[in-house]
Design a protein around this motif. Structure first.
Motif, PDB file in Angstrom:
ATOM      1  N   HIS A   6       0.822  -1.218   0.000  1.00  0.00           N
ATOM      2  CA  HIS A   6       0.000   0.000   0.000  1.00  0.00           C
ATOM      3  C   HIS A   6       0.858   1.270   0.000  1.00  0.00           C
ATOM      4  O   HIS A   6       0.373   2.350  -0.301  1.00  0.00           O
ATOM      5  N   ARG A   7       2.156   1.129   0.305  1.00  0.00           N
ATOM      6  CA  ARG A   7       3.066   2.286   0.197  1.00  0.00           C
ATOM      7  C   ARG A   7       3.088   2.851  -1.224  1.00  0.00           C
ATOM      8  O   ARG A   7       3.430   4.001  -1.445  1.00  0.00           O
ATOM      9  N   PHE A   8       2.777   1.980  -2.181  1.00  0.00           N
ATOM     10  CA  PHE A   8       2.890   2.386  -3.587  1.00  0.00           C
ATOM     11  C   PHE A   8       1.537   2.777  -4.194  1.00  0.00           C
ATOM     12  O   PHE A   8       1.375   2.824  -5.400  1.00  0.00           O
ATOM     13  N   LEU A   9       0.577   3.040  -3.305  1.00  0.00           N
ATOM     14  CA  LEU A   9      -0.771   3.413  -3.754  1.00  0.00           C
ATOM     15  C   LEU A   9      -0.772   4.866  -4.227  1.00  0.00           C
ATOM     16  O   LEU A   9      -0.331   5.768  -3.523  1.00  0.00           O
ATOM     17  N   LYS A  10      -1.267   5.063  -5.469  1.00  0.00           N
ATOM     18  CA  LYS A  10      -1.360   6.420  -6.009  1.00  0.00           C
ATOM     19  C   LYS A  10      -2.625   6.494  -6.847  1.00  0.00           C
ATOM     20  O   LYS A  10      -2.830   5.654  -7.729  1.00  0.00           O
ATOM     21  N   ASP A  11      -3.473   7.469  -6.544  1.00  0.00           N
ATOM     22  CA  ASP A  11      -4.762   7.614  -7.244  1.00  0.00           C
ATOM     23  C   ASP A  11      -5.544   6.300  -7.263  1.00  0.00           C
ATOM     24  O   ASP A  11      -6.100   5.904  -8.300  1.00  0.00           O
ATOM     25  N   GLY A  12      -5.542   5.585  -6.132  1.00  0.00           N
ATOM     26  CA  GLY A  12      -6.365   4.387  -6.004  1.00  0.00           C
ATOM     27  C   GLY A  12      -5.782   3.128  -6.619  1.00  0.00           C
ATOM     28  O   GLY A  12      -6.425   2.081  -6.613  1.00  0.00           O
ATOM     29  N   GLN A  13      -4.559   3.211  -7.159  1.00  0.00           N
ATOM     30  CA  GLN A  13      -3.959   2.011  -7.771  1.00  0.00           C
ATOM     31  C   GLN A  13      -2.536   1.805  -7.270  1.00  0.00           C
ATOM     32  O   GLN A  13      -1.764   2.761  -7.159  1.00  0.00           O
ATOM     33  N   ILE A  14      -2.195   0.535  -6.968  1.00  0.00           N
ATOM     34  CA  ILE A  14      -0.815   0.217  -6.560  1.00  0.00           C
ATOM     35  C   ILE A  14       0.082   0.274  -7.798  1.00  0.00           C
ATOM     36  O   ILE A  14      -0.148  -0.437  -8.780  1.00  0.00           O
ATOM     37  N   GLN A  15       1.085   1.150  -7.724  1.00  0.00           N
ATOM     38  CA  GLN A  15       2.013   1.341  -8.850  1.00  0.00           C
ATOM     39  C   GLN A  15       3.177   0.354  -8.679  1.00  0.00           C
ATOM     40  O   GLN A  15       4.245   0.711  -8.199  1.00  0.00           O
ATOM     41  N   ASP A  16       2.927  -0.887  -9.076  1.00  0.00           N
ATOM     42  CA  ASP A  16       3.947  -1.935  -8.853  1.00  0.00           C
ATOM     43  C   ASP A  16       4.879  -2.072 -10.056  1.00  0.00           C
ATOM     44  O   ASP A  16       4.998  -3.132 -10.666  1.00  0.00           O
ATOM     45  N   ASP A  17       5.567  -0.961 -10.364  1.00  0.00           N
ATOM     46  CA  ASP A  17       6.506  -0.974 -11.494  1.00  0.00           C
ATOM     47  C   ASP A  17       7.611  -2.016 -11.307  1.00  0.00           C
ATOM     48  O   ASP A  17       8.108  -2.575 -12.276  1.00  0.00           O
ATOM     49  N   TYR A  18       7.976  -2.274 -10.051  1.00  0.00           N
ATOM     50  CA  TYR A  18       8.982  -3.294  -9.752  1.00  0.00           C
ATOM     51  C   TYR A  18       8.521  -4.670 -10.238  1.00  0.00           C
ATOM     52  O   TYR A  18       9.316  -5.484 -10.698  1.00  0.00           O
ATOM     53  N   ARG A  19       7.219  -4.957 -10.141  1.00  0.00           N
ATOM     54  CA  ARG A  19       6.693  -6.254 -10.599  1.00  0.00           C
ATOM     55  C   ARG A  19       6.693  -6.322 -12.129  1.00  0.00           C
ATOM     56  O   ARG A  19       7.016  -7.345 -12.717  1.00  0.00           O
ATOM     57  N   ILE A  20       6.323  -5.201 -12.746  1.00  0.00           N
ATOM     58  CA  ILE A  20       6.344  -5.145 -14.213  1.00  0.00           C
ATOM     59  C   ILE A  20       7.767  -5.415 -14.708  1.00  0.00           C
ATOM     60  O   ILE A  20       7.984  -6.214 -15.618  1.00  0.00           O
ATOM     61  N   GLU A  21       8.730  -4.771 -14.083  1.00  0.00           N
ATOM     62  CA  GLU A  21      10.135  -4.966 -14.481  1.00  0.00           C
ATOM     63  C   GLU A  21      10.547  -6.430 -14.269  1.00  0.00           C
ATOM     64  O   GLU A  21      11.204  -7.037 -15.124  1.00  0.00           O
ATOM     65  N   PHE A  22      10.152  -6.991 -13.141  1.00  0.00           N
ATOM     66  CA  PHE A  22      10.486  -8.376 -12.816  1.00  0.00           C
ATOM     67  C   PHE A  22       9.953  -9.323 -13.896  1.00  0.00           C
ATOM     68  O   PHE A  22      10.673 -10.183 -14.426  1.00  0.00           O
ATOM     69  N   ILE A  23       8.670  -9.166 -14.242  1.00  0.00           N
ATOM     70  CA  ILE A  23       8.059 -10.038 -15.249  1.00  0.00           C
ATOM     71  C   ILE A  23       8.716  -9.824 -16.610  1.00  0.00           C
ATOM     72  O   ILE A  23       9.079 -10.775 -17.307  1.00  0.00           O
ATOM     73  N   ARG A  24       8.854  -8.551 -16.975  1.00  0.00           N
ATOM     74  CA  ARG A  24       9.403  -8.217 -18.305  1.00  0.00           C
ATOM     75  C   ARG A  24      10.801  -8.803 -18.505  1.00  0.00           C
ATOM     76  O   ARG A  24      11.096  -9.400 -19.547  1.00  0.00           O
ATOM     77  N   GLU A  25      11.647  -8.669 -17.502  1.00  0.00           N
ATOM     78  CA  GLU A  25      13.036  -9.150 -17.652  1.00  0.00           C
ATOM     79  C   GLU A  25      13.093 -10.683 -17.720  1.00  0.00           C
ATOM     80  O   GLU A  25      13.932 -11.248 -18.411  1.00  0.00           O
ATOM     81  N   HIS A  26      12.191 -11.353 -16.993  1.00  0.00           N
ATOM     82  CA  HIS A  26      12.131 -12.819 -17.106  1.00  0.00           C
ATOM     83  C   HIS A  26      11.600 -13.224 -18.480  1.00  0.00           C
ATOM     84  O   HIS A  26      12.097 -14.183 -19.095  1.00  0.00           O
ATOM     85  N   LEU A  27      10.597 -12.488 -18.956  1.00  0.00           N
ATOM     86  CA  LEU A  27      10.029 -12.814 -20.276  1.00  0.00           C
ATOM     87  C   LEU A  27      11.044 -12.624 -21.399  1.00  0.00           C
ATOM     88  O   LEU A  27      11.024 -13.362 -22.378  1.00  0.00           O
ATOM     89  N   LYS A  28      11.937 -11.663 -21.262  1.00  0.00           N
ATOM     90  CA  LYS A  28      12.982 -11.467 -22.291  1.00  0.00           C
ATOM     91  C   LYS A  28      13.855 -12.715 -22.409  1.00  0.00           C
ATOM     92  O   LYS A  28      14.167 -13.173 -23.511  1.00  0.00           O
ATOM     93  N   TRP A  29      14.225 -13.276 -21.260  1.00  0.00           N
ATOM     94  CA  TRP A  29      15.060 -14.486 -21.266  1.00  0.00           C
ATOM     95  C   TRP A  29      14.269 -15.707 -21.747  1.00  0.00           C
ATOM     96  O   TRP A  29      14.808 -16.570 -22.443  1.00  0.00           O
ATOM     97  N   LEU A  30      12.993 -15.750 -21.401  1.00  0.00           N
ATOM     98  CA  LEU A  30      12.151 -16.857 -21.877  1.00  0.00           C
ATOM     99  C   LEU A  30      12.013 -16.781 -23.397  1.00  0.00           C
ATOM    100  O   LEU A  30      12.082 -17.796 -24.098  1.00  0.00           O
ATOM    101  N   HIS A  31      11.838 -15.569 -23.904  1.00  0.00           N
ATOM    102  CA  HIS A  31      11.721 -15.339 -25.349  1.00  0.00           C
ATOM    103  C   HIS A  31      12.989 -15.809 -26.056  1.00  0.00           C
ATOM    104  O   HIS A  31      12.924 -16.486 -27.090  1.00  0.00           O
ATOM    105  N   LYS A  32      14.131 -15.478 -25.494  1.00  0.00           N
ATOM    106  CA  LYS A  32      15.418 -15.894 -26.085  1.00  0.00           C
ATOM    107  C   LYS A  32      15.507 -17.426 -26.149  1.00  0.00           C
ATOM    108  O   LYS A  32      15.930 -17.998 -27.158  1.00  0.00           O
ATOM    109  N   ALA A  33      15.074 -18.080 -25.069  1.00  0.00           N
ATOM    110  CA  ALA A  33      15.103 -19.551 -25.038  1.00  0.00           C
ATOM    111  C   ALA A  33      14.208 -20.130 -26.133  1.00  0.00           C
ATOM    112  O   ALA A  33      14.593 -21.083 -26.836  1.00  0.00           O
ATOM    113  N   ILE A  34      13.014 -19.543 -26.295  1.00  0.00           N
ATOM    114  CA  ILE A  34      12.082 -20.026 -27.326  1.00  0.00           C
ATOM    115  C   ILE A  34      12.682 -19.814 -28.718  1.00  0.00           C
ATOM    116  O   ILE A  34      12.616 -20.700 -29.581  1.00  0.00           O
ATOM    117  N   GLU A  35      13.286 -18.640 -28.932  1.00  0.00           N
ATOM    118  CA  GLU A  35      13.949 -18.344 -30.216  1.00  0.00           C
ATOM    119  C   GLU A  35      15.014 -19.391 -30.549  1.00  0.00           C
ATOM    120  O   GLU A  35      15.250 -19.702 -31.700  1.00  0.00           O
TER     121      GLU A  35
END
Length: 462
Positions: free
Chosen positions: A376-405
């Motif tokens: 809840h520390r990251f609550l802004k205008d009624g939404q949790i701004q979990d940019d750290y989670r987006i980054e976490f998922i995105r960086e894992h997906l980049k490596w998963l994409h490379k493996a699939i390639e």
């Protein structure tokens, strides 16, 4: 829009959860007790802030609203587990009709929203009566599990084609029989080995039973938390330490499930130290004949190890750590809330290993995620701004994409988890969901990561 990372057609975007962690309704509609209900009753102090599994995220009553949210954020697939104690209270005997109604409703609701259900049979939640019989130490409990699996296939396989026998089967071994973080809190490696072995047998027998049903497009698999073991250095002593850690924590389930046999080196180590489980005639043939069709891969963090600094105490209980020490690499990237290292390339290394050593079995990332405290520390205008989670998922997906390639047979990505849920002994300490849950009001609100995931799913890339 040109996508830098485009995923294969039909890629599975979704999330995963388990019955005990989201359903709640622990004493409703005929559900029997499982080990979590019991442990909380007898030792609630061992649960974060004394919060137990009675209500959790109340999915039992709010599944329609939740599944609509899944649809809204672009899910095309979702993994849930069936509560054995809800479907067959006590673990044996009559099927509970109210549980059948509930799971039918959930499956139908998912399908009505174009979300494919992936159904897992066992996620750490042994019916209490069967635990009193010895749990996975007992061969009779293995047979009870097979009967339960058959009932589940009979009831739901007309609409469910993707099944999983176990989620992270090594965790009850570690938590319940080695390191004292799950019930029944036993520290005894020979009993741990028996539990692990019987779980492997139970999985193979469930696979065998599944094949008798001849389900159209049916696939059955297992979900393993594969944690790559990295040596501190290329020194032979460090390399050997990482190889043995890998044998204990990954290959003890991966090899029998996918290849149909145990690694010989692991067998030799257990034999040398008097820790081999009791086996039965026909077990070897059973394993060879009933390997899985598909593998779910749960990946959160790497395991870094080094050669032992000191010899193990010969009077201490036998442990995997007799063969290696944990190593904290200087400068590693951390999720400070969970105390876990973030190492995105691990997902690529796992997939390459499956490609090279496990016949490039069809697989998917069945869990990956980031738990954060006091979100809840990251609550802004009624939404949790979990940019750290987006980054976490995105960086894992980049490596998963490379493996699939590079030809790895990975078919999807599921986050742990859809909405903030109750965690085994940590209750609600760390939040993992795309959707925030207010525990007092049960109100659901989408986090920023949910909006991001919706776009990724719709574009099938980013």
């Amino acid at each position: 829009m040109t996508l830098e990372y485009k995923f294969p057609e039909g890629f599975w975007w979704g999330s995963a959860t388990s019955a005990t962690q989201i359903e709640g309704a622990t004493n409703e509609d005929g559900k029997g007790k499982n080990i979590w209900d019991h442990w909380y009753e007898v030792e609630s102090n061992r649960f974060f802030e004394n919060v137990g599994p009675q209500i959790t995220s109340d999915f039992y009553h709010q599944y329609k609203e939740d599944i609509k949210l899944m649809k809204d954020i672009g899910h095309n697939s979702f993994r849930l587990s069936i509560s054995w104690a809800r479907l067959i209270p006590g673990g044996r005997g009559e099927v509970n009709p109210e549980a059948v109604t509930f799971y039918n409703n959930v499956i139908d609701e998912l399908l009505a929203n174009d979300i494919e259900p992936f159904v897992n049979l066992f996620h750490f939640d042994m019916p209490l009566e069967l635990q009193h019989e010895g749990g996975w130490e007992s061969r009779e409990v293995v047979e009870a599990f097979v009967t339960y699996a058959k009932e589940a296939f009979r009831l739901f396989s007309d609409r469910v084609s993707k099944w999983f026998t176990f989620n992270e089967p090594i965790v009850p071994v570690e938590g319940g029989y080695l390191y004292d973080f799950h019930y029944p809190n036993i520290v005894d490696a020979s009993r741990a080995a028996q539990v692990a072995y019987h779980t492997v047998i139970a999985s193979a027998k469930a696979v065998e039973a599944f094949r008798e049903f001849e389900i159209v497009n049916g696939k059955i698999g297992i979900i393993l938390n594969l944690t790559p073991s990295y040596p501190r250095s290329n020194n032979p002593a460090d390399v050997k330490a990482s190889r043995i850690a890998d044998l204990f924590f990954n290959r003890s389930f991966l090899d029998p499930a996918v290849l149909g046999e145990y690694p010989q080196e692991l067998v030799e180590i257990l034999k040398e130290h008097g820790q081999l489980p009791i086996t039965e005639d026909g077990d070897k043939d059973l394993l060879i004949a009933n390997t899985v069709d598909i593998l779910g891969v749960n990946y959160y963090q790497p395991r870094r190890v080094k050669a032992k600094e000191t010899l193990p105490n010969p009077y201490s209980p036998f442990m995997p750590e007799w063969f290696f020490d944990h190593y904290q690499m200087p400068g590693r990237k951390m999720n400070v809330y969970r105390g876990w290292e973030i190492y995105e390339k691990g997902i690529y290394d796992i997939m390459q290993n499956l490609k090279t050593n496990y016949g490039n079995i069809e697989s998917f990332v069945s869990e990956n995620g980031m738990g954060v405290q006091d979100e809840h520390r990251f609550l802004k205008d009624g939404q949790i701004q979990d940019d750290y989670r987006i980054e976490f998922i995105r960086e894992h997906l980049k490596w998963l994409h490379k493996a699939i390639e590079e030809g790895c047979n990975a078919k999807g990505y599921h986050l742990w988890t859809f909405m903030d849920n109750w965690s085994w002994s940590n209750a609600y300490k760390n939040r993992y969901g795309f959707v925030s849950v207010n525990i007092n009001t049960q109100e659901r609100t989408l986090k920023k990561s949910a909006d991001w995931m919706k776009e990724v799913s719709e574009l099938n890339g980013f």
